[in-house]
Design a protein around this motif. Structure first.
Motif, PDB file in Angstrom:
ATOM      1  N   ALA A   8       0.793  -1.078  -0.076  1.00 14.15           N
ATOM      2  CA  ALA A   8       0.114   0.040   0.081  1.00 14.15           C
ATOM      3  C   ALA A   8       0.880   1.157   0.190  1.00 14.15           C
ATOM      4  O   ALA A   8       1.873   1.367   0.720  1.00 14.15           O
ATOM      5  CB  ALA A   8      -0.891  -0.045   1.280  1.00 14.15           C
ATOM      6  N   ASP A 111      -5.964   4.320   8.837  1.00 15.48           N
ATOM      7  CA  ASP A 111      -6.214   3.066   9.864  1.00 15.48           C
ATOM      8  C   ASP A 111      -5.161   2.167   9.634  1.00 15.48           C
ATOM      9  O   ASP A 111      -5.108   1.064  10.022  1.00 15.48           O
ATOM     10  CB  ASP A 111      -7.538   2.496   9.229  1.00 15.48           C
ATOM     11  N   ARG A 112      -3.843   2.634   8.971  1.00 14.38           N
ATOM     12  CA  ARG A 112      -2.871   1.874   8.698  1.00 14.38           C
ATOM     13  C   ARG A 112      -1.764   2.134   9.751  1.00 14.38           C
ATOM     14  O   ARG A 112      -1.429   3.341   9.999  1.00 14.38           O
ATOM     15  CB  ARG A 112      -2.304   1.915   7.446  1.00 14.38           C
ATOM     16  N   GLU A 113      -0.892   1.272  10.174  1.00 19.96           N
ATOM     17  CA  GLU A 113       0.179   1.504  11.034  1.00 19.96           C
ATOM     18  C   GLU A 113       1.110   2.362  10.414  1.00 19.96           C
ATOM     19  O   GLU A 113       1.924   3.117  10.998  1.00 19.96           O
ATOM     20  CB  GLU A 113       0.691   0.307  11.440  1.00 19.96           C
ATOM     21  N   SER A 114       1.240   2.109   9.028  1.00 22.89           N
ATOM     22  CA  SER A 114       2.326   2.979   8.424  1.00 22.89           C
ATOM     23  C   SER A 114       1.934   4.504   8.045  1.00 22.89           C
ATOM     24  O   SER A 114       2.523   5.183   7.569  1.00 22.89           O
ATOM     25  CB  SER A 114       2.493   2.315   6.870  1.00 22.89           C
ATOM     26  N   ASP A 115       0.709   4.766   8.017  1.00 22.95           N
ATOM     27  CA  ASP A 115       0.056   6.022   8.223  1.00 22.95           C
ATOM     28  C   ASP A 115       0.645   7.211   8.930  1.00 22.95           C
ATOM     29  O   ASP A 115       1.354   6.803  10.007  1.00 22.95           O
ATOM     30  CB  ASP A 115      -1.480   6.097   8.273  1.00 22.95           C
ATOM     31  N   CYS A 145      -1.875   4.749  14.522  1.00 21.50           N
ATOM     32  CA  CYS A 145      -0.503   5.268  13.782  1.00 21.50           C
ATOM     33  C   CYS A 145       0.150   6.205  14.464  1.00 21.50           C
ATOM     34  O   CYS A 145      -0.521   7.099  15.313  1.00 21.50           O
ATOM     35  CB  CYS A 145      -1.020   5.538  12.375  1.00 21.50           C
TER      36      CYS A 145
END
Length: 184
Positions: A8, A111-115, A145
């Motif tokens: 992503a 909602d992503r840890e990488s955001d 995040c």
């Protein structure tokens, strides 16, 4: 979106309301997106007048809801134009208008840890912290995040001070203001 390697694409999600603090956060989020080679996701969250609870009790005609949605979209476009003008942010842009409370909407979108979630830190006075809901505090407490809370621009506090002086009809010393503006 998915990058060419199947992962992503990195995202920098930023809350935008049109306030000076949110415009400062939007500018900082664009810097972070360029630095991280990420997409910029500016989000303007809106609620019907009185909030969603009042809207559930007395549903507004769809014409009004459409109008509120249109006004929110215009406010987001105006904020983007105010910060970036015709040049744009210099990274991929995915602007969103979301119905809901700002803090919850931002946490759900980032909602992503990488955001990276970027929010304006808001006003710092004890009065404002005690009496107002804070999207930034909600995000700091609930996001999954990293969250970057961007402090208000020094110009914003100067503007607020001038507004208070003006409201109380106090004399404004423009020499001091000019000195501060020249020294940065």
């Amino acid at each position: 979106m998915v990058a060419s390697d199947g992962l992503a694409a990195a995202r920098v999600v930023v809350g935008v309301s049109g306030s000076l603090g949110s415009l400062t956060a939007l500018s900082r989020a664009a810097e972070e997106a360029r630095r991280r080679q990420a997409q910029l996701w500016p989000v303007l969250a809106w609620e019907p007048p009185g909030g969603d609870v009042a809207a559930r009790r007395n549903p507004a005609p769809s014409v009004l809801v459409d109008e509120w949605q249109r006004l929110a979209r215009e406010r987001l476009l105006t904020a983007l134009d105010d910060v970036f003008g015709d040049a744009g942010p210099g990274v991929g842009l995915h602007a969103l208008v979301a119905r809901g409370t700002p803090g919850l909407a931002l946490v759900e979108i980032a909602d992503r840890e990488s955001d990276l979630l970027v929010v304006g830190a808001g006003r710092r006075s004890a009065w404002h912290r005690a009496c107002s809901r804070s999207a930034s505090r909600y995000c700091l407490a609930h996001a999954g995040c990293p969250v970057l809370a961007v402090p208000p621009s020094p110009l914003e506090s100067e503007l607020a001070a001038m507004h208070r002086r003006n409201a109380w009809r106090l004399r404004l010393d423009t020499r001091e203001l000019n000195r501060r503006l020249r020294t940065g």
